[in-house]
Design a protein around this motif. Sequence first.
Motif, PDB file in Angstrom:
ATOM      1  N   PRO A  37       0.814  -1.227   0.000  1.00 41.02           N
ATOM      2  CA  PRO A  37       0.000   0.000   0.000  1.00 41.02           C
ATOM      3  C   PRO A  37       0.850   1.282   0.000  1.00 41.02           C
ATOM      4  N   ALA A  38       2.008   1.231   0.637  1.00 45.72           N
ATOM      5  CA  ALA A  38       2.867   2.417   0.710  1.00 45.72           C
ATOM      6  C   ALA A  38       3.587   2.684  -0.608  1.00 45.72           C
ATOM      7  N   PHE A  39       3.746   1.662  -1.469  1.00 41.74           N
ATOM      8  CA  PHE A  39       4.446   1.863  -2.738  1.00 41.74           C
ATOM      9  C   PHE A  39       3.705   2.871  -3.606  1.00 41.74           C
ATOM     10  N   LYS A  40       2.376   2.779  -3.642  1.00 46.26           N
ATOM     11  CA  LYS A  40       1.572   3.723  -4.427  1.00 46.26           C
ATOM     12  C   LYS A  40       1.707   5.134  -3.842  1.00 46.26           C
ATOM     13  N   GLU A  41       1.680   5.228  -2.526  1.00 46.78           N
ATOM     14  CA  GLU A  41       1.856   6.518  -1.849  1.00 46.78           C
ATOM     15  C   GLU A  41       3.234   7.108  -2.161  1.00 46.78           C
ATOM     16  N   LEU A  42       4.251   6.271  -2.166  1.00 49.36           N
ATOM     17  CA  LEU A  42       5.610   6.706  -2.492  1.00 49.36           C
ATOM     18  C   LEU A  42       5.673   7.258  -3.909  1.00 49.36           C
ATOM     19  N   LEU A  43       5.105   6.551  -4.862  1.00 51.76           N
ATOM     20  CA  LEU A  43       5.124   7.012  -6.252  1.00 51.76           C
ATOM     21  C   LEU A  43       4.381   8.338  -6.407  1.00 51.76           C
ATOM     22  N   GLN A  44       3.240   8.469  -5.757  1.00 53.97           N
ATOM     23  CA  GLN A  44       2.493   9.737  -5.811  1.00 53.97           C
ATOM     24  C   GLN A  44       3.306  10.868  -5.200  1.00 53.97           C
ATOM     25  N   TRP A  45       3.989  10.613  -4.098  1.00 50.87           N
ATOM     26  CA  TRP A  45       4.817  11.630  -3.454  1.00 50.87           C
ATOM     27  C   TRP A  45       5.955  12.056  -4.374  1.00 50.87           C
ATOM     28  N   LEU A  46       6.612  11.067  -5.015  1.00 50.62           N
ATOM     29  CA  LEU A  46       7.705  11.390  -5.934  1.00 50.62           C
ATOM     30  C   LEU A  46       7.226  12.273  -7.078  1.00 50.62           C
ATOM     31  N   GLN A  47       6.092  11.938  -7.651  1.00 44.39           N
ATOM     32  CA  GLN A  47       5.562  12.732  -8.762  1.00 44.39           C
ATOM     33  C   GLN A  47       5.197  14.138  -8.308  1.00 44.39           C
ATOM     34  N   LYS A  48       4.597  14.254  -7.138  1.00 49.60           N
ATOM     35  CA  LYS A  48       4.211  15.576  -6.625  1.00 49.60           C
ATOM     36  C   LYS A  48       5.441  16.431  -6.322  1.00 49.60           C
ATOM     37  N   GLN A  49       6.441  15.843  -5.671  1.00 53.54           N
ATOM     38  CA  GLN A  49       7.629  16.596  -5.283  1.00 53.54           C
ATOM     39  C   GLN A  49       8.471  17.018  -6.481  1.00 53.54           C
ATOM     40  N   THR A  50       8.639  16.105  -7.440  1.00 56.34           N
ATOM     41  CA  THR A  50       9.528  16.377  -8.569  1.00 56.34           C
ATOM     42  C   THR A  50       8.824  17.033  -9.746  1.00 56.34           C
ATOM     43  N   GLY A  51       7.506  16.888  -9.828  1.00 57.40           N
ATOM     44  CA  GLY A  51       6.766  17.406 -10.976  1.00 57.40           C
ATOM     45  C   GLY A  51       6.999  16.584 -12.234  1.00 57.40           C
ATOM     46  N   GLN A  52       7.479  15.366 -12.073  1.00 53.71           N
ATOM     47  CA  GLN A  52       7.822  14.507 -13.211  1.00 53.71           C
ATOM     48  C   GLN A  52       6.898  13.295 -13.278  1.00 53.71           C
ATOM     49  N   SER A  53       6.783  12.741 -14.474  1.00 49.35           N
ATOM     50  CA  SER A  53       6.037  11.498 -14.667  1.00 49.35           C
ATOM     51  C   SER A  53       6.934  10.332 -14.237  1.00 49.35           C
ATOM     52  N   TYR A  73       9.847  -4.102  -8.254  1.00 54.95           N
ATOM     53  CA  TYR A  73       8.868  -4.510  -9.263  1.00 54.95           C
ATOM     54  C   TYR A  73       7.715  -3.518  -9.369  1.00 54.95           C
ATOM     55  N   ALA A  74       7.228  -3.021  -8.241  1.00 57.23           N
ATOM     56  CA  ALA A  74       6.110  -2.074  -8.263  1.00 57.23           C
ATOM     57  C   ALA A  74       6.498  -0.784  -8.991  1.00 57.23           C
ATOM     58  N   LEU A  75       7.678  -0.245  -8.695  1.00 55.09           N
ATOM     59  CA  LEU A  75       8.111   0.979  -9.364  1.00 55.09           C
ATOM     60  C   LEU A  75       8.372   0.735 -10.847  1.00 55.09           C
ATOM     61  N   TYR A  76       9.013  -0.385 -11.173  1.00 50.00           N
ATOM     62  CA  TYR A  76       9.282  -0.723 -12.571  1.00 50.00           C
ATOM     63  C   TYR A  76       7.971  -0.857 -13.354  1.00 50.00           C
ATOM     64  N   ASN A  77       6.991  -1.538 -12.786  1.00 56.34           N
ATOM     65  CA  ASN A  77       5.699  -1.707 -13.455  1.00 56.34           C
ATOM     66  C   ASN A  77       4.951  -0.392 -13.627  1.00 56.34           C
ATOM     67  N   ALA A  78       5.279   0.614 -12.798  1.00 51.76           N
ATOM     68  CA  ALA A  78       4.661   1.938 -12.918  1.00 51.76           C
ATOM     69  C   ALA A  78       5.387   2.807 -13.941  1.00 51.76           C
ATOM     70  N   GLY A  79       6.512   2.318 -14.482  1.00 54.73           N
ATOM     71  CA  GLY A  79       7.240   3.076 -15.491  1.00 54.73           C
ATOM     72  C   GLY A  79       8.511   3.735 -15.021  1.00 54.73           C
ATOM     73  N   VAL A  80       8.835   3.587 -13.751  1.00 58.96           N
ATOM     74  CA  VAL A  80      10.050   4.178 -13.184  1.00 58.96           C
ATOM     75  C   VAL A  80      11.254   3.339 -13.619  1.00 58.96           C
ATOM     76  N   GLN A  81      12.363   4.017 -13.919  1.00 56.99           N
ATOM     77  CA  GLN A  81      13.598   3.299 -14.221  1.00 56.99           C
ATOM     78  C   GLN A  81      14.252   2.938 -12.882  1.00 56.99           C
ATOM     79  N   VAL A  82      14.427   1.641 -12.641  1.00 55.04           N
ATOM     80  CA  VAL A  82      14.901   1.153 -11.343  1.00 55.04           C
ATOM     81  C   VAL A  82      16.296   0.541 -11.495  1.00 55.04           C
ATOM     82  N   TYR A  83      17.184   0.928 -10.586  1.00 56.11           N
ATOM     83  CA  TYR A  83      18.533   0.369 -10.521  1.00 56.11           C
ATOM     84  C   TYR A  83      18.692  -0.284  -9.157  1.00 56.11           C
TER      85      TYR A  83
END
Length: 88
Positions: A37-53, A73-83
Amino acid sequence: MTVQIGIDVSKHKLDVCWLRDPQALKVKTRVFKNDRPAFKELLQWLQKQTGQSPESIEVMMEATGVYHEALAYALYNAGVQVYVANPH
């Protein structure tokens, strides 16, 4: 513009850091639970803070046993480049 995010992964929490101004060394940090549940919250926070997709966000995390896998996996499936860095 691509933004880089660092995440320190542990069993129960994710410590997130974004170096938003390298010249002034200004950072934005936040702690999230390490659960789905927190992964979605994290992604929303990143987008809001950075202004990026998600496609313009790069996340670096250390391989921490199995604790990083679900997040990676959650971030990768959302389109984030993960290292995932090998801690050795």
